[in-house]
Scaffold this motif. Structure first.
Motif, PDB file in Angstrom:
ATOM      1  N   ASP A  47       0.850  -1.183   0.000  1.00  0.00           N
ATOM      2  CA  ASP A  47       0.000   0.000   0.000  1.00  0.00           C
ATOM      3  C   ASP A  47       0.891   1.241   0.000  1.00  0.00           C
ATOM      4  O   ASP A  47       1.422   1.648   1.030  1.00  0.00           O
ATOM      5  N   HIS A  48       1.072   1.829  -1.182  1.00  0.00           N
ATOM      6  CA  HIS A  48       1.943   3.002  -1.299  1.00  0.00           C
ATOM      7  C   HIS A  48       1.361   4.207  -0.571  1.00  0.00           C
ATOM      8  O   HIS A  48       2.110   5.052  -0.069  1.00  0.00           O
ATOM      9  N   ALA A  49       0.040   4.295  -0.496  1.00  0.00           N
ATOM     10  CA  ALA A  49      -0.588   5.403   0.233  1.00  0.00           C
ATOM     11  C   ALA A  49      -0.255   5.323   1.713  1.00  0.00           C
ATOM     12  O   ALA A  49      -0.014   6.342   2.368  1.00  0.00           O
ATOM     13  N   GLU A  50      -0.206   4.111   2.258  1.00  0.00           N
ATOM     14  CA  GLU A  50       0.145   3.958   3.676  1.00  0.00           C
ATOM     15  C   GLU A  50       1.599   4.336   3.924  1.00  0.00           C
ATOM     16  O   GLU A  50       1.920   4.960   4.941  1.00  0.00           O
ATOM     17  N   VAL A  51       2.480   3.984   2.987  1.00  0.00           N
ATOM     18  CA  VAL A  51       3.892   4.367   3.117  1.00  0.00           C
ATOM     19  C   VAL A  51       4.018   5.885   3.122  1.00  0.00           C
ATOM     20  O   VAL A  51       4.724   6.460   3.968  1.00  0.00           O
ATOM     21  N   THR A  53       1.656   8.039   3.911  1.00  0.00           N
ATOM     22  CA  THR A  53       1.029   8.550   5.130  1.00  0.00           C
ATOM     23  C   THR A  53       1.988   8.455   6.307  1.00  0.00           C
ATOM     24  O   THR A  53       2.126   9.399   7.094  1.00  0.00           O
ATOM     25  N   ASN A  54       2.674   7.333   6.415  1.00  0.00           N
ATOM     26  CA  ASN A  54       3.634   7.161   7.506  1.00  0.00           C
ATOM     27  C   ASN A  54       4.813   8.120   7.379  1.00  0.00           C
ATOM     28  O   ASN A  54       5.292   8.659   8.378  1.00  0.00           O
TER      29      ASN A  54
END
Length: 109
Positions: A47-51, A53-54
């Motif tokens: 999940d690139h969006a989670e990366v 976001t983090n």
């Protein structure tokens, strides 16, 4: 047998020295980029969006700590400015309260 142990010790030493200089993850960004590239090459979905976001959360944390230190250094100047503004507002309110009901200047309307 001595050659075997000597070879093991030499290989372990070389591996330890080699990995200790290569595998340092001091630079978090390069470690994350390496992980993303590795996962992409291996065909694993992530999940690139989670990366992102983090990473943004980590940056916000870093900047909030920096802002806090700057704020603490400049706190006397900030408090002086706030107290000056409060004095001006209180003076204006007092002057307006002294005026007649028939006459009010532009500040008191």
């Amino acid at each position: 047998m001595k050659k075997f142990f000597a070879t093991i010790i030499i290989l372990t030493t070389l591996l330890f020295v080699g990995l200790s200089s290569v595998a340092k993850a001091d630079d978090k960004t390069s470690a994350i980029i390496g992980h993303v590239i590795t996962q992409t090459i291996q065909g694993n979905e992530m999940d690139h969006a989670e990366v992102m976001t983090n990473e943004l959360a980590a940056l916000m944390h870093k900047f909030s700590i920096e802002i806090t230190s700057v704020l603490l250094q400049n706190m006397p100047n900030i408090l002086d400015s706030i107290s000056a503004q409060l004095r001006l507002e209180l003076d204006k309110q007092y002057k307006c309260s002294l005026q007649d009901k028939d006459y009010k200047n532009k500040e008191c309307i």
